[in-house]
Design a protein around this motif. Structure first.
Motif, short mmCIF file in Angstrom:
data_model
loop_
_atom_site.label_atom_id
_atom_site.label_comp_id
_atom_site.label_asym_id
_atom_site.label_seq_id
_atom_site.Cartn_x
_atom_site.Cartn_y
_atom_site.Cartn_z
N PHE A 166 50.08 36.30 -49.94
CA PHE A 166 49.96 35.65 -48.18
C PHE A 166 50.06 36.81 -47.44
O PHE A 166 50.60 38.01 -47.06
N LEU A 194 47.63 33.92 -39.45
CA LEU A 194 47.38 34.46 -41.43
C LEU A 194 45.81 34.96 -41.20
O LEU A 194 44.95 35.04 -40.75
N ASP A 201 47.67 28.28 -49.17
CA ASP A 201 48.40 28.48 -47.94
C ASP A 201 47.64 27.58 -46.72
O ASP A 201 47.53 27.83 -45.33
N SER A 249 45.12 35.74 -44.70
CA SER A 249 44.69 35.40 -45.90
C SER A 249 44.07 34.69 -46.34
O SER A 249 44.31 33.64 -45.17
N ASP A 309 44.20 32.23 -49.29
CA ASP A 309 44.59 31.71 -50.14
C ASP A 309 44.47 29.87 -49.95
O ASP A 309 45.47 29.69 -48.93
N TRP A 356 48.81 26.77 -43.50
CA TRP A 356 49.53 27.76 -42.48
C TRP A 356 48.05 28.31 -40.84
O TRP A 356 48.56 29.08 -40.51
N ARG A 369 47.71 35.82 -56.29
CA ARG A 369 48.66 35.33 -55.15
C ARG A 369 48.14 37.10 -53.99
O ARG A 369 48.69 37.76 -54.28
#
Length: 220
Positions: free
Chosen positions: A200, A48, A55, A50, A52, A58, A198
């Motif tokens: 991802f 991952l 998430d 990002s 955010d 993740w 947002r």
């Protein structure tokens, strides 16, 4: 014909010859498709990219993108996500989520080419998830490296039925460098038109292959 005219003509001939033999420009979607297809059969690792908070589950998980199945009109990239990576255990012992496969299909050729991205979601017994085969079609040429897929009408209807209002303005992006490019990268990204916060994003190192994982669920 004067000497001056002859000189001008002589100067123009090489330029005209070069133009006549110049390779035709490849349409962006065709070039992107070629770059994506160049990885067929290979698998790469990443994670991952990002941050955010939505998430959080993740974060820190190892991820593998595997070009598991390719044809002249469809490329299936299985996306494997490690489970329970935070405990430092062996990933095969802790298990992998093999529920997701990204399907990119191509229709048409040249500047008439159009690409479609769909998400194939399965349970571990191979049966389809209630939310599956959603995605979008490229509406703009994009570039040889990146293509955007705004949510299509079929997917909007699916999200509406399943109560997923937040997904009604999804835009997916896929980025890829051709195999063999120094520092080649592959990325999958989700944003939403109705929510500029947002993001991802998964980033994959597409320069160093890893062993291919087992098939995605339902693709055995």
């Amino acid at each position: 014909m004067t000497i001056r005219t002859l000189a001008i003509t002589a100067a123009l001939v090489p330029a005209l010859t070069a133009c006549a033999h110049r390779a035709p420009e490849i349409a962006p979607q065709e070039a992107f498709w070629s770059a994506l297809a160049s990885h067929c059969g290979k698998a790469y690792a990443g994670g991952l990219a990002s941050e955010d908070a939505r998430d959080a589950d993740w974060q820190g998980k190892r991820m593998i993108a595997h070009w598991a199945d390719c044809s002249p009109t469809r490329i299936a990239v299985a996306f494997h996500v490690e489970r329970d990576a935070e405990d430092g255990s062996d990933p095969e012992a802790s298990g992998w989520d093999r529920s997701r496969t990204w399907l990119v299909t191509k229709t048409g050729t040249g500047r008439a080419a159009r690409l479609t991205l769909k998400h194939d979601h399965r349970h571990d017994d191979g049966t389809p998830d209630a939310v599956t085969f959603y995605g979008g079609i490229t509406a703009a040429p994009g570039t040889a490296r990146a293509q955007d897929f705004p949510v299509d009408a079929e997917s909007i209807a699916l999200f509406g039925r399943e109560g997923l209002a937040a997904s009604l303005t999804n835009v997916w992006r896929v980025e890829v460098d051709p195999a063999g490019t120094g520092g080649a990268k592959f990325a999958y990204q989700l944003t939403r038109k109705n929510d500029p916060t947002r993001l991802f994003r998964v980033a994959i190192d597409a320069s160093t292959p890893v062993p291919a994982p087992p098939p995605a669920w339902g693709w055995e």
